[in-house]
Design a protein around this motif. Structure first.
Motif, PDB file in Angstrom:
ATOM      1  N   LYS A 127       0.884  -1.074   0.167  1.00 52.43           N
ATOM      2  CA  LYS A 127      -0.002   0.014  -0.068  1.00 52.43           C
ATOM      3  C   LYS A 127       0.804   1.126  -0.126  1.00 52.43           C
ATOM      4  O   LYS A 127       2.118   0.998   0.194  1.00 52.43           O
ATOM      5  N   PRO A 128       0.444   2.161  -0.316  1.00 51.13           N
ATOM      6  CA  PRO A 128       1.211   3.527  -0.190  1.00 51.13           C
ATOM      7  C   PRO A 128       2.094   3.610   1.118  1.00 51.13           C
ATOM      8  O   PRO A 128       1.425   3.482   2.113  1.00 51.13           O
ATOM      9  N   GLY A 129       3.362   4.210   1.002  1.00 56.51           N
ATOM     10  CA  GLY A 129       4.158   4.102   2.335  1.00 56.51           C
ATOM     11  C   GLY A 129       4.791   2.980   2.359  1.00 56.51           C
ATOM     12  O   GLY A 129       5.789   2.836   3.119  1.00 56.51           O
ATOM     13  N   ALA A 130       4.429   1.719   1.812  1.00 52.24           N
ATOM     14  CA  ALA A 130       4.874   0.370   2.152  1.00 52.24           C
ATOM     15  C   ALA A 130       6.565   0.316   1.157  1.00 52.24           C
ATOM     16  O   ALA A 130       6.434   0.889   0.243  1.00 52.24           O
ATOM     17  N   ALA A 131       7.318  -0.258   1.925  1.00 57.06           N
ATOM     18  CA  ALA A 131       8.651  -0.578   1.108  1.00 57.06           C
ATOM     19  C   ALA A 131       9.344  -2.023   1.498  1.00 57.06           C
ATOM     20  O   ALA A 131       8.976  -2.428   2.460  1.00 57.06           O
ATOM     21  N   MET A 132      10.372  -2.035   0.979  1.00 55.87           N
ATOM     22  CA  MET A 132      11.237  -3.270   1.353  1.00 55.87           C
ATOM     23  C   MET A 132      12.635  -2.856   1.350  1.00 55.87           C
ATOM     24  O   MET A 132      13.140  -2.589   0.090  1.00 55.87           O
ATOM     25  N   GLY A 133      13.472  -3.009   2.581  1.00 58.53           N
ATOM     26  CA  GLY A 133      14.745  -2.680   2.488  1.00 58.53           C
ATOM     27  C   GLY A 133      15.640  -3.711   1.791  1.00 58.53           C
ATOM     28  O   GLY A 133      15.063  -4.814   1.443  1.00 58.53           O
ATOM     29  N   LYS A 195       9.812   3.141  -1.441  1.00 62.68           N
ATOM     30  CA  LYS A 195       8.448   3.468  -0.710  1.00 62.68           C
ATOM     31  C   LYS A 195       7.527   3.749  -1.729  1.00 62.68           C
ATOM     32  O   LYS A 195       7.804   4.546  -2.419  1.00 62.68           O
ATOM     33  N   LEU A 196       6.166   2.935  -1.708  1.00 62.00           N
ATOM     34  CA  LEU A 196       5.170   3.134  -2.831  1.00 62.00           C
ATOM     35  C   LEU A 196       4.406   4.323  -2.538  1.00 62.00           C
ATOM     36  O   LEU A 196       4.149   4.788  -1.563  1.00 62.00           O
ATOM     37  N   ALA A 197       4.538   5.191  -3.795  1.00 66.69           N
ATOM     38  CA  ALA A 197       3.800   6.487  -3.554  1.00 66.69           C
ATOM     39  C   ALA A 197       2.192   6.217  -3.863  1.00 66.69           C
ATOM     40  O   ALA A 197       1.993   5.120  -4.639  1.00 66.69           O
ATOM     41  N   ASP A 198       1.401   7.268  -3.737  1.00 65.13           N
ATOM     42  CA  ASP A 198       0.211   7.036  -3.811  1.00 65.13           C
ATOM     43  C   ASP A 198      -0.351   7.025  -5.112  1.00 65.13           C
ATOM     44  O   ASP A 198       0.374   7.822  -6.104  1.00 65.13           O
ATOM     45  N   GLY A 199      -1.484   6.600  -5.620  1.00 64.84           N
ATOM     46  CA  GLY A 199      -1.844   6.316  -6.995  1.00 64.84           C
ATOM     47  C   GLY A 199      -3.025   5.602  -7.213  1.00 64.84           C
ATOM     48  O   GLY A 199      -3.661   5.063  -5.931  1.00 64.84           O
ATOM     49  N   HIS A 200      -3.417   5.223  -8.116  1.00 65.50           N
ATOM     50  CA  HIS A 200      -4.754   4.606  -8.637  1.00 65.50           C
ATOM     51  C   HIS A 200      -4.434   3.735  -9.716  1.00 65.50           C
ATOM     52  O   HIS A 200      -4.021   4.400 -10.944  1.00 65.50           O
ATOM     53  N   PRO A 202      -6.446   0.712 -12.495  1.00 56.51           N
ATOM     54  CA  PRO A 202      -7.646   0.506 -12.533  1.00 56.51           C
ATOM     55  C   PRO A 202      -7.740  -1.032 -12.010  1.00 56.51           C
ATOM     56  O   PRO A 202      -8.876  -1.697 -11.937  1.00 56.51           O
ATOM     57  N   LEU A 203      -6.782  -1.987 -12.189  1.00 52.75           N
ATOM     58  CA  LEU A 203      -7.169  -3.313 -11.802  1.00 52.75           C
ATOM     59  C   LEU A 203      -6.716  -3.474 -10.330  1.00 52.75           C
ATOM     60  O   LEU A 203      -7.317  -4.568  -9.688  1.00 52.75           O
ATOM     61  N   THR A 204      -5.898  -2.556  -9.850  1.00 50.59           N
ATOM     62  CA  THR A 204      -5.413  -3.179  -8.534  1.00 50.59           C
ATOM     63  C   THR A 204      -6.166  -1.974  -7.132  1.00 50.59           C
ATOM     64  O   THR A 204      -5.745  -2.223  -6.034  1.00 50.59           O
ATOM     65  N   GLY A 205      -6.466  -0.934  -7.744  1.00 47.89           N
ATOM     66  CA  GLY A 205      -6.794   0.276  -6.974  1.00 47.89           C
ATOM     67  C   GLY A 205      -5.663   0.809  -6.465  1.00 47.89           C
ATOM     68  O   GLY A 205      -4.719   1.084  -7.323  1.00 47.89           O
ATOM     69  N   ASN A 206      -5.426   1.087  -5.117  1.00 57.58           N
ATOM     70  CA  ASN A 206      -4.140   1.776  -4.644  1.00 57.58           C
ATOM     71  C   ASN A 206      -2.953   0.836  -3.934  1.00 57.58           C
ATOM     72  O   ASN A 206      -2.305   1.398  -3.157  1.00 57.58           O
ATOM     73  N   VAL A 207      -2.811  -0.329  -4.810  1.00 53.52           N
ATOM     74  CA  VAL A 207      -1.900  -0.985  -4.351  1.00 53.52           C
ATOM     75  C   VAL A 207      -0.956  -1.572  -5.549  1.00 53.52           C
ATOM     76  O   VAL A 207      -1.446  -1.406  -6.610  1.00 53.52           O
ATOM     77  N   ARG A 208       0.362  -2.001  -5.175  1.00 51.04           N
ATOM     78  CA  ARG A 208       1.132  -2.871  -6.143  1.00 51.04           C
ATOM     79  C   ARG A 208       0.987  -4.367  -5.455  1.00 51.04           C
ATOM     80  O   ARG A 208       1.334  -4.581  -4.378  1.00 51.04           O
TER      81      ARG A 208
END
Ligand SMILES: O=C(O)CCC(=O)C(=O)O
Ligand SMILES: [Mn+2]
Length: 216
Positions: A127-133, A195-200, A202-208
């Motif tokens: 989700k926006p704000g999530a990251a992996m070191g 860190k994932l930036a906010d966004g939208h 069409p297939l996943t909404g606000n996630v990667r």
């Protein structure tokens, strides 16, 4: 005799972009099939729900995770390992959907890894704000097997580091439908996710969504 053109698919015709000695990027390789592939991931997380793993250091990971396959990658205060049983449901992980497995095997083959036998698909949802070191994938028993990684939904920056910590990593922009494959001399490269930036999308909404295929 049948001409080669009739057995060649669009995917086979696209050359992988080689960003490292044994690291390959297949941009938009899954884009056409993405809705179906994402649906199969949705089925899996209905059986084994997404959760935040806790690291051995006691921190909650920002990414939400689950697995499908014969084994699942798990983390808790005892360490990192592969487990046949989901610690949340206390049941086996859902089977790896065949179309996901086949796409992972053919992506690996397309990059020259002809003997990939994934028995784990780690499902990561950012989700926006999530990251992996920066980290190495090193809990597997055979580093001769590559890593195959699918990306769906929101774009993000993938960090590609060295075999040791330090230095400034290469930044690879990942988009919906992209595949990364790495192995051989690059199998133990440090890598991570900005860190994932906010966004939208069409297939996943606000996630990667990331799927990481491995042989445990
Ligand atoms: O989200 C990604 O693309 C990478 C995930 C990863 O490196 C991992 O789960 O080990
Ligand atoms: Mn990794």
């Amino acid at each position: 005799m049948q001409h080669d053109l009739f057995s060649q698919t669009v995917d086979d015709a696209r050359e992988p972009f080689q960003f490292s000695e044994a690291g390959f990027h297949l941009p938009a390789w899954l884009a056409a099939d993405a809705p179906r592939l994402i649906d199969s991931v949705r089925q899996c997380v209905r059986v084994s729900p997404l959760r935040h793993f806790t690291t051995p250091g006691g921190k909650s990971m920002s990414v939400l995770s689950s697995n499908c396959g014969d084994y699942g990658w798990v983390a808790d205060t005892r360490g990192y390992r592969y487990a046949q049983v989901d610690p949340v449901t206390e049941k086996p992980w859902p089977a790896m959907p065949n179309e996901l497995r086949q796409r992972a095997i053919s992506a690996a083959r397309h990059c020259g890894f002809t003997d990939f036998r994934p028995d784990v698909c780690l499902i990561n949802v950012y989700k926006p704000g999530a990251a992996m070191g920066l980290h190495q994938d090193k809990d597997e028993s055979d580093f001769g097997q590559p890593i195959v990684s699918f990306s769906f939904g929101l774009p993000v920056t993938f960090f590609w580091g060295g075999l040791k910590r330090g230095g400034s990593p290469l930044k690879i922009p990942l988009q919906h439908g992209d595949v990364l494959v790495w192995g051989r001399e690059d199998r133990l490269r440090y890598h991570g996710i900005k860190k994932l930036a906010d966004g939208h999308h069409p297939l996943t909404g606000n996630v990667r969504i990331n799927l990481t295929f491995r042989m445990s």
